[in-house]
Scaffold this motif. Structure first.
Motif, PDB file in Angstrom:
ATOM      1  N   GLY A   7      80.327  12.702  35.767  1.00  0.00           N
ATOM      2  CA  GLY A   7      80.066  11.820  34.638  1.00  0.00           C
ATOM      3  C   GLY A   7      79.661  12.631  33.417  1.00  0.00           C
ATOM      4  N   THR A   8      80.259  12.306  32.293  1.00  0.00           N
ATOM      5  CA  THR A   8      79.987  13.043  31.055  1.00  0.00           C
ATOM      6  C   THR A   8      79.421  12.125  29.982  1.00  0.00           C
ATOM      7  OG1 THR A   8      82.297  12.740  30.413  1.00  0.00           O
ATOM      8  CG2 THR A   8      81.729  14.837  31.468  1.00  0.00           C
ATOM      9  N   GLY A   9      78.668  11.128  30.409  1.00  0.00           N
ATOM     10  CA  GLY A   9      77.993  10.247  29.467  1.00  0.00           C
ATOM     11  C   GLY A   9      76.698  10.875  28.992  1.00  0.00           C
ATOM     12  N   ALA A  10      75.926  10.104  28.260  1.00  0.00           N
ATOM     13  CA  ALA A  10      74.689  10.604  27.659  1.00  0.00           C
ATOM     14  C   ALA A  10      73.714  11.149  28.705  1.00  0.00           C
ATOM     15  CB  ALA A  10      74.028   9.496  26.838  1.00  0.00           C
ATOM     16  N   TYR A  11      73.504  10.406  29.781  1.00  0.00           N
ATOM     17  CA  TYR A  11      72.529  10.834  30.785  1.00  0.00           C
ATOM     18  C   TYR A  11      72.998  12.083  31.520  1.00  0.00           C
ATOM     19  CZ  TYR A  11      68.436   9.843  33.721  1.00  0.00           C
ATOM     20  OH  TYR A  11      67.219   9.893  34.347  1.00  0.00           O
ATOM     21  N   GLY A  12      74.278  12.139  31.857  1.00  0.00           N
ATOM     22  CA  GLY A  12      74.831  13.320  32.513  1.00  0.00           C
ATOM     23  C   GLY A  12      74.698  14.559  31.650  1.00  0.00           C
ATOM     24  N   ILE A  13      75.007  14.426  30.366  1.00  0.00           N
ATOM     25  CA  ILE A  13      74.891  15.563  29.450  1.00  0.00           C
ATOM     26  C   ILE A  13      73.433  15.980  29.297  1.00  0.00           C
ATOM     27  CG2 ILE A  13      75.153  16.273  27.036  1.00  0.00           C
ATOM     28  CD1 ILE A  13      77.771  14.566  27.042  1.00  0.00           C
ATOM     29  N   ALA A  14      72.551  15.016  29.138  1.00  0.00           N
ATOM     30  CA  ALA A  14      71.130  15.340  28.994  1.00  0.00           C
ATOM     31  C   ALA A  14      70.610  16.081  30.226  1.00  0.00           C
ATOM     32  CB  ALA A  14      70.317  14.066  28.757  1.00  0.00           C
ATOM     33  N   LYS A  46      80.334  12.967  20.690  1.00  0.00           N
ATOM     34  CA  LYS A  46      80.002  12.313  19.421  1.00  0.00           C
ATOM     35  C   LYS A  46      79.692  10.831  19.562  1.00  0.00           C
ATOM     36  CE  LYS A  46      82.411  15.719  16.725  1.00  0.00           C
ATOM     37  NZ  LYS A  46      83.426  16.046  15.743  1.00  0.00           N
ATOM     38  N   GLN A  47      80.235  10.164  20.590  1.00  0.00           N
ATOM     39  CA  GLN A  47      79.988   8.736  20.754  1.00  0.00           C
ATOM     40  C   GLN A  47      78.625   8.438  21.370  1.00  0.00           C
ATOM     41  OE1 GLN A  47      82.963  10.145  21.899  1.00  0.00           O
ATOM     42  NE2 GLN A  47      84.072   9.504  20.065  1.00  0.00           N
ATOM     43  N   VAL A  48      78.178   9.252  22.313  1.00  0.00           N
ATOM     44  CA  VAL A  48      76.957   8.897  23.050  1.00  0.00           C
ATOM     45  C   VAL A  48      75.753   9.785  22.750  1.00  0.00           C
ATOM     46  CG1 VAL A  48      78.241   7.789  24.920  1.00  0.00           C
ATOM     47  CG2 VAL A  48      77.622  10.193  25.125  1.00  0.00           C
ATOM     48  N   LEU A  49      75.979  11.019  22.334  1.00  0.00           N
ATOM     49  CA  LEU A  49      74.870  11.923  21.977  1.00  0.00           C
ATOM     50  C   LEU A  49      75.287  12.771  20.770  1.00  0.00           C
ATOM     51  CD1 LEU A  49      73.301  13.350  25.278  1.00  0.00           C
ATOM     52  CD2 LEU A  49      72.221  11.868  23.606  1.00  0.00           C
ATOM     53  N   PRO A  50      75.461  12.119  19.631  1.00  0.00           N
ATOM     54  CA  PRO A  50      75.888  12.887  18.462  1.00  0.00           C
ATOM     55  C   PRO A  50      74.861  13.949  18.081  1.00  0.00           C
ATOM     56  CG  PRO A  50      75.256  10.652  17.833  1.00  0.00           C
ATOM     57  CD  PRO A  50      75.228  10.713  19.329  1.00  0.00           C
ATOM     58  N   LYS A  51      75.362  15.084  17.650  1.00  0.00           N
ATOM     59  CA  LYS A  51      74.562  16.220  17.175  1.00  0.00           C
ATOM     60  C   LYS A  51      73.799  16.941  18.280  1.00  0.00           C
ATOM     61  CE  LYS A  51      74.313  14.369  12.586  1.00  0.00           C
ATOM     62  NZ  LYS A  51      73.622  13.535  11.680  1.00  0.00           N
ATOM     63  N   VAL A  52      74.062  16.605  19.527  1.00  0.00           N
ATOM     64  CA  VAL A  52      73.473  17.335  20.648  1.00  0.00           C
ATOM     65  C   VAL A  52      74.540  18.316  21.124  1.00  0.00           C
ATOM     66  CG1 VAL A  52      72.608  17.203  23.007  1.00  0.00           C
ATOM     67  CG2 VAL A  52      71.914  15.479  21.328  1.00  0.00           C
ATOM     68  N   LYS A  53      74.308  19.586  20.909  1.00  0.00           N
ATOM     69  CA  LYS A  53      75.289  20.610  21.255  1.00  0.00           C
ATOM     70  C   LYS A  53      75.221  20.949  22.742  1.00  0.00           C
ATOM     71  CE  LYS A  53      77.402  21.118  17.458  1.00  0.00           C
ATOM     72  NZ  LYS A  53      78.761  20.612  17.399  1.00  0.00           N
TER      73      LYS A  53
END
Length: 172
Positions: A7-14, A46-53
């Motif tokens: 999963g590459t949504g906001a929680y997965g990326i975080a 860009k859709q779920v965590l914009p500006k988070v590299k």
């Protein structure tokens, strides 16, 4: 430690960013080729965590076999309504030595089962844990101190999860 995040949504990326804090080797899986290409190009969702590299050391794939091969931890971070299909694909490649961590909220639409129940019904393992708690992906990504609950019956899964995920920003 080698980790795959399904999963590459906001929680997965975080959570990938937290694993990265502990120098884990991270692969993120998505079933969408266009999403993989955008993440590789922009190093940002860009859709779920914009500006988070997203650091360049985090890899992306659409190949489940590649994602799961030789990984110690498989973290499941996709919406509850998609659990059944993805777990059916995962079970083809899962190895008994791997630890599964569920980081999804909600229930499956058709069966009203929790993600844990769907995983256990399809993959026979004692190496399974659930993380939950009051948190927002953006706070985790911005390194706001967070405490999450870790539930497991496996002392080894607890040890592995804490070693890979816990750090000065995230406590289990």
């Amino acid at each position: 430690m080698k980790v795959t995040i399904l999963g590459t949504g906001a929680y997965g990326i975080a959570l990938a960013l937290m694993f990265n804090e502990n120098n884990c080797d991270i692969t993120m899986w998505t079933k969408f080729e266009h999403e993989k290409a955008a993440l590789e190009k922009d190093r940002e969702h860009k859709q779920v965590l914009p500006k988070v590299k997203i650091p360049k050391v985090i890899k992306f794939t659409t190949d489940m076999a590649e994602a799961v091969k030789d990984k110690e931890i498989i973290l499941r971070a996709f919406p509850a309504h998609a659990v059944d299909n993805i777990v059916n694909e995962l079970k083809k490649y899962y190895q008994p030595s791997q630890h599964i961590i569920i980081a999804s909220k909600g229930i499956e639409n058709d069966t009203c089962l929790f993600p844990y129940d769907i995983v256990i019904n399809n993959i026979k393992t004692s190496h399974i844990a659930v993380i939950s708690g009051p948190s927002f992906a953006v706070d985790i990504a911005q390194k706001v101190p967070i405490g999450l609950s870790l539930a497991t019956r496996s002392i080894e899964t607890e040890r592995v999860a804490k070693l890979a995920l816990q750090n000065e920003y995230l406590k289990l």
